[in-house]
Write a protein that holds these residues in place. Structure first.
Motif, PDB file in Angstrom:
ATOM      1  N   ILE A 225     -50.628 -74.649  48.722  1.00 47.38           N
ATOM      2  CA  ILE A 225     -51.747 -74.293  49.601  1.00 47.38           C
ATOM      3  C   ILE A 225     -53.047 -74.720  48.934  1.00 47.38           C
ATOM      4  O   ILE A 225     -53.334 -74.304  47.806  1.00 47.38           O
ATOM      5  CB  ILE A 225     -51.803 -72.770  49.854  1.00 47.38           C
ATOM      6  CG1 ILE A 225     -50.457 -72.246  50.368  1.00 47.38           C
ATOM      7  CG2 ILE A 225     -52.947 -72.424  50.805  1.00 47.38           C
ATOM      8  CD1 ILE A 225     -50.168 -72.525  51.800  1.00 47.38           C
ATOM      9  N   ASN A 226     -53.803 -75.559  49.609  1.00 45.32           N
ATOM     10  CA  ASN A 226     -55.094 -75.989  49.078  1.00 45.32           C
ATOM     11  C   ASN A 226     -56.224 -75.328  49.866  1.00 45.32           C
ATOM     12  O   ASN A 226     -56.213 -75.341  51.090  1.00 45.32           O
ATOM     13  CB  ASN A 226     -55.250 -77.509  49.202  1.00 45.32           C
ATOM     14  CG  ASN A 226     -54.342 -78.238  48.238  1.00 45.32           C
ATOM     15  OD1 ASN A 226     -54.026 -77.726  47.168  1.00 45.32           O
ATOM     16  ND2 ASN A 226     -53.912 -79.417  48.646  1.00 45.32           N
ATOM     17  N   THR A 227     -57.132 -74.764  49.158  1.00 44.46           N
ATOM     18  CA  THR A 227     -58.319 -74.249  49.824  1.00 44.46           C
ATOM     19  C   THR A 227     -59.501 -75.149  49.440  1.00 44.46           C
ATOM     20  O   THR A 227     -59.877 -75.208  48.268  1.00 44.46           O
ATOM     21  CB  THR A 227     -58.609 -72.800  49.402  1.00 44.46           C
ATOM     22  OG1 THR A 227     -57.453 -72.028  49.689  1.00 44.46           O
ATOM     23  CG2 THR A 227     -59.784 -72.250  50.179  1.00 44.46           C
ATOM     24  N   SER A 228     -60.006 -75.859  50.418  1.00 40.37           N
ATOM     25  CA  SER A 228     -61.104 -76.789  50.118  1.00 40.37           C
ATOM     26  C   SER A 228     -62.439 -76.093  50.344  1.00 40.37           C
ATOM     27  O   SER A 228     -62.521 -75.023  50.954  1.00 40.37           O
ATOM     28  CB  SER A 228     -61.015 -78.022  51.003  1.00 40.37           C
ATOM     29  OG  SER A 228     -61.297 -77.661  52.329  1.00 40.37           O
ATOM     30  N   LEU A 229     -63.459 -76.736  49.860  1.00 42.21           N
ATOM     31  CA  LEU A 229     -64.821 -76.251  50.054  1.00 42.21           C
ATOM     32  C   LEU A 229     -65.109 -76.100  51.551  1.00 42.21           C
ATOM     33  O   LEU A 229     -65.734 -75.143  51.982  1.00 42.21           O
ATOM     34  CB  LEU A 229     -65.793 -77.257  49.422  1.00 42.21           C
ATOM     35  CG  LEU A 229     -67.260 -76.878  49.353  1.00 42.21           C
ATOM     36  CD1 LEU A 229     -67.449 -75.554  48.669  1.00 42.21           C
ATOM     37  CD2 LEU A 229     -68.030 -77.966  48.619  1.00 42.21           C
ATOM     38  N   GLN A 230     -64.550 -77.057  52.327  1.00 45.15           N
ATOM     39  CA  GLN A 230     -64.752 -77.034  53.775  1.00 45.15           C
ATOM     40  C   GLN A 230     -64.175 -75.766  54.395  1.00 45.15           C
ATOM     41  O   GLN A 230     -64.810 -75.127  55.232  1.00 45.15           O
ATOM     42  CB  GLN A 230     -64.102 -78.274  54.394  1.00 45.15           C
ATOM     43  CG  GLN A 230     -64.380 -78.445  55.876  1.00 45.15           C
ATOM     44  CD  GLN A 230     -65.798 -78.898  56.111  1.00 45.15           C
ATOM     45  OE1 GLN A 230     -66.275 -79.834  55.504  1.00 45.15           O
ATOM     46  NE2 GLN A 230     -66.497 -78.195  56.989  1.00 45.15           N
ATOM     47  N   ASN A 231     -62.964 -75.366  53.953  1.00 44.75           N
ATOM     48  CA  ASN A 231     -62.337 -74.163  54.485  1.00 44.75           C
ATOM     49  C   ASN A 231     -63.207 -72.934  54.262  1.00 44.75           C
ATOM     50  O   ASN A 231     -63.363 -72.099  55.154  1.00 44.75           O
ATOM     51  CB  ASN A 231     -60.973 -73.910  53.814  1.00 44.75           C
ATOM     52  CG  ASN A 231     -59.987 -75.027  54.096  1.00 44.75           C
ATOM     53  OD1 ASN A 231     -59.248 -75.444  53.221  1.00 44.75           O
ATOM     54  ND2 ASN A 231     -59.997 -75.529  55.334  1.00 44.75           N
ATOM     55  N   ILE A 232     -63.755 -72.865  53.055  1.00 45.21           N
ATOM     56  CA  ILE A 232     -64.572 -71.699  52.720  1.00 45.21           C
ATOM     57  C   ILE A 232     -65.854 -71.679  53.561  1.00 45.21           C
ATOM     58  O   ILE A 232     -66.214 -70.665  54.156  1.00 45.21           O
ATOM     59  CB  ILE A 232     -64.916 -71.702  51.213  1.00 45.21           C
ATOM     60  CG1 ILE A 232     -63.620 -71.518  50.408  1.00 45.21           C
ATOM     61  CG2 ILE A 232     -65.918 -70.605  50.875  1.00 45.21           C
ATOM     62  CD1 ILE A 232     -63.791 -71.707  48.935  1.00 45.21           C
ATOM     63  N   LEU A 233     -66.504 -72.839  53.642  1.00 41.69           N
ATOM     64  CA  LEU A 233     -67.748 -72.924  54.419  1.00 41.69           C
ATOM     65  C   LEU A 233     -67.491 -72.633  55.892  1.00 41.69           C
ATOM     66  O   LEU A 233     -68.280 -71.968  56.554  1.00 41.69           O
ATOM     67  CB  LEU A 233     -68.380 -74.306  54.258  1.00 41.69           C
ATOM     68  CG  LEU A 233     -68.990 -74.582  52.893  1.00 41.69           C
ATOM     69  CD1 LEU A 233     -69.409 -76.043  52.787  1.00 41.69           C
ATOM     70  CD2 LEU A 233     -70.190 -73.679  52.636  1.00 41.69           C
ATOM     71  N   ASP A 234     -66.359 -73.134  56.419  1.00 36.33           N
ATOM     72  CA  ASP A 234     -66.053 -72.911  57.830  1.00 36.33           C
ATOM     73  C   ASP A 234     -65.825 -71.446  58.147  1.00 36.33           C
ATOM     74  O   ASP A 234     -66.177 -70.976  59.227  1.00 36.33           O
ATOM     75  CB  ASP A 234     -64.815 -73.729  58.243  1.00 36.33           C
ATOM     76  CG  ASP A 234     -65.188 -75.174  58.535  1.00 36.33           C
ATOM     77  OD1 ASP A 234     -66.405 -75.469  58.559  1.00 36.33           O
ATOM     78  OD2 ASP A 234     -64.284 -75.998  58.715  1.00 36.33           O
ATOM     79  N   SER A 235     -65.224 -70.732  57.200  1.00 40.52           N
ATOM     80  CA  SER A 235     -64.999 -69.319  57.469  1.00 40.52           C
ATOM     81  C   SER A 235     -66.305 -68.531  57.370  1.00 40.52           C
ATOM     82  O   SER A 235     -66.450 -67.459  57.933  1.00 40.52           O
ATOM     83  CB  SER A 235     -63.952 -68.748  56.500  1.00 40.52           C
ATOM     84  OG  SER A 235     -64.421 -68.885  55.180  1.00 40.52           O
ATOM     85  N   LEU A 236     -67.261 -69.095  56.665  1.00 39.86           N
ATOM     86  CA  LEU A 236     -68.569 -68.455  56.549  1.00 39.86           C
ATOM     87  C   LEU A 236     -69.390 -68.763  57.798  1.00 39.86           C
ATOM     88  O   LEU A 236     -69.701 -67.885  58.599  1.00 39.86           O
ATOM     89  CB  LEU A 236     -69.274 -68.999  55.296  1.00 39.86           C
ATOM     90  CG  LEU A 236     -70.418 -68.199  54.725  1.00 39.86           C
ATOM     91  CD1 LEU A 236     -69.937 -66.836  54.279  1.00 39.86           C
ATOM     92  CD2 LEU A 236     -71.029 -68.957  53.549  1.00 39.86           C
ATOM     93  N   LEU A 237     -69.737 -70.027  57.988  1.00 37.16           N
ATOM     94  CA  LEU A 237     -70.490 -70.466  59.160  1.00 37.16           C
ATOM     95  C   LEU A 237     -70.321 -71.974  59.284  1.00 37.16           C
ATOM     96  O   LEU A 237     -70.870 -72.725  58.468  1.00 37.16           O
ATOM     97  CB  LEU A 237     -71.982 -70.118  59.001  1.00 37.16           C
ATOM     98  CG  LEU A 237     -72.928 -70.604  60.098  1.00 37.16           C
ATOM     99  CD1 LEU A 237     -72.615 -69.959  61.431  1.00 37.16           C
ATOM    100  CD2 LEU A 237     -74.376 -70.341  59.718  1.00 37.16           C
TER     101      LEU A 237
END
Lengths: 281, 266
Positions: A225-237
């Motif tokens: 499972i990879n969590t990218s910077l994009q995933n984190i930002l998308d869950s934020l806003l």
């Protein structure tokens, strides 16, 4: 009216003059220069009126000189100023109590407020919205995109010019109250609200920033499972990066940084970002 | 490129150059200029797509006051030729367009400085009530603005598609071209920022955030829908804004009747 002046009867502008003035006004910025900006364009636009109202050579020369003074405003609504100026010239030719300074003062006085109305309405709202709409169609290869933009914006422009001149000429100096009054301020505010609203949605909808940089990766039930910077930002806003970039640009522009340099800077950010894996296609 | 399309490209760029200074009929906007160049080069489809992509970048490029926008005309004509005749990608076309917009801006500054000479010439004609003379000054300066785009575009059209130019374009390393494509995704924010700054309406910024939030979270909404919502917000805002309520303001105005009677013209 002063008794010393003789009152002459001067012909009003004819329909042909209206059309002639309109046509000339569409070339207002043709000879834009850094000394007096739109001056020659103003003078050329006023020519049909000058010829109609003044018949003596020295009167014509004085009028031409008067309208070769500094002038600069949002081009399309400038037609309202042409109308007011024509009305004042007619009164002056009739022997009315209007001196040269009064005409210049009204011109200069209307320039600023009109640009304050014109820039947000035409450059800030009408054109970007039509352009964005046209571009969204054009990017899928549809000829409707360019056609929608071209005809949409030109119909707005032609109506502004034609009726601007007409209203300005008919109302004369009364229009000064209108420019300062609430009705146009309302219109400007409405344009600004619509413009900002659409800009906000464009920042979200029409930017694409992908940040595939993997921050965390772990194994879960045999899958990586990879969590990218994009995933984190998308869950934020989603769109947060674009929003921050917009604010950064606004800040730089306010500090008088040339837009071209900012664009070049963006290119550098893009290339370096792609090279080090921060941004992806 | 055939002689016919070469001449047509020159004519189109002449019109675009003149439109660029006048900001009147909008022939200089990428969405129009690229489409026209595409049309005369026989590849309308590519012209439209490039035009749409460049238009987004140029969305906020505007002449406000004495400040000048980057030049969309030169950027559009030359990049269309490079993309269509030189068989480059849209992404590369965009990358080429931006330095061209800067170059075009320098050229227009140059011509606008030369136009000061025409201004003084017009003064002489005015002294003699020479209407024709002033008109020619106007047309002369306008024509120079056309040439400023037509000449560089013609030069590029003459060499575009030759193997030397193509080899040179193909030699750009992929990290650059891909990086430029990446920046193409967010370079549009410069234009948005220009529009927002020009509005000078800090108190209206909540509408910007409402637009942003709706576009982000409401899936399936398109620009037309957002435009309608924005227009409704604008009307409601003005209706509710106490600044525009004459009835509420009446008592205050009555006190100030003396100053209200002052002639606005002074």
């Amino acid at each position: 009216m002063s008794e010393t002046r003789e009152v002459r009867k001067v012909e009003s502008l004819t329909k042909k003059d209206f059309i002639n003035t309109y046509f000339r006004s569409t070339f207002l910025l043709g000879s834009f220069n850094f000394e007096r900006m739109q001056a020659i364009g103003f003078c050329v636009t006023m020519m049909p009126a000058i010829k109609r109202f003044y018949h003596k050579k020295e009167d014509q020369a004085a009028a031409l000189k008067r309208h070769l003074e500094f002038f600069n405003t949002t081009p399309w609504p400038a037609s309202a100023i042409f109308g007011v100026t024509a009305a004042m010239e007619q009164k002056r030719a009739e022997g009315g109590d209007i001196d040269e300074a009064a005409i210049t003062n009204v011109k200069i006085g209307l320039m600023g407020p009109l640009a304050g109305i014109g820039d947000p309405i035409y450059w800030g709202t009408a054109r970007p919205i039509l352009a964005a709409l046209g571009a969204s169609l054009a990017m899928s290869g549809s000829i409707l995109g360019p056609l929608l933009f071209f005809f949409g914006i030109n119909i707005i422009r032609m109506l502004t010019r034609w009726y601007g001149f007409k209203v300005g000429y008919n109302q004369g100096t009364d229009i000064v109250q209108d420019v300062a009054g609430n009705r146009l301020k309302k219109l400007t505010q409405m344009a600004s609200v619509l413009g900002l609203f659409v800009m906000g949605s464009l920042v979200s909808k029409w930017t694409s920033i992908k940040m595939p940089l993997v921050l965390v990766s772990y194994k879960q039930a045999g899958h990586l499972i990879n969590t990218s910077l994009q995933n984190i930002l998308d869950s934020l806003l989603p769109g947060l990066v674009a929003l921050l970039m917009t604010f950064a640009c606004m800040w730089l522009l306010k500090r008088k940084v040339n837009a071209i340099w900012i664009i070049f800077g963006m290119f550098v950010v893009g290339i370096l970002g792609y090279w080090c894996g921060l941004f992806g296609l | 490129m055939s002689a016919m399309s070469f001449i047509l490209v020159i004519l189109v760029s002449l019109v675009c150059g003149m439109a660029s200074v006048m900001d009147e009929r909008q022939f200089h906007r990428p969405i129009v200029a690229c489409t026209l160049v595409g049309l005369v080069l026989g590849d309308l489809h590519t012209g439209i797509i490039l035009g749409g992509s460049l238009e987004l970048i140029a969305l906020g490029w505007m002449n406000v006051g004495a400040a000048m926008a980057p030049d969309a005309a030169l950027a559009s004509t030359i990049s269309s030729i490079i993309v269509i005749v030189g068989h480059q990608s849209i992404g590369e076309g965009i990358a080429i367009a931006v330095p061209l917009a800067a170059a075009g801006q320098v050229l227009t500054i140059f011509v606008r400085t030369i136009a000061v000479f025409f201004q003084h010439q017009a003064d002489h004609f005015a002294a003699n009530a020479n209407f024709r003379g002033i008109e020619w000054c106007h047309i002369g300066a306008l024509f120079l603005q056309g040439l400023r785009v037509a000449i560089p575009t013609g030069a590029v059209a003459a060499v575009a598609g030759t193997s030397i130019v193509n080899n040179w374009l193909d030699a750009i390393p992929p990290v650059i071209t891909h990086g430029l494509q990446v920046s193409g995704g967010f370079i549009v924010v410069v234009g948005y920022a220009m529009v927002i700054n020009m509005m000078k309406a800090r108190s209206l910024m909540p509408f910007f955030f409402i637009g942003f939030t709706l576009a982000t979270f409401v899936t399936g909404i398109n620009l037309v829908g957002l435009g309608i919502l924005g227009a409704c917000a604008a009307v409601v805002y003005v209706q509710l804004n106490p600044d525009f309520h004459d009835s509420i303001k009446m008592p205050a105005a009555a006190v100030n009747t003396v100053s209200d009677d002052d002639d606005v013209l002074g």
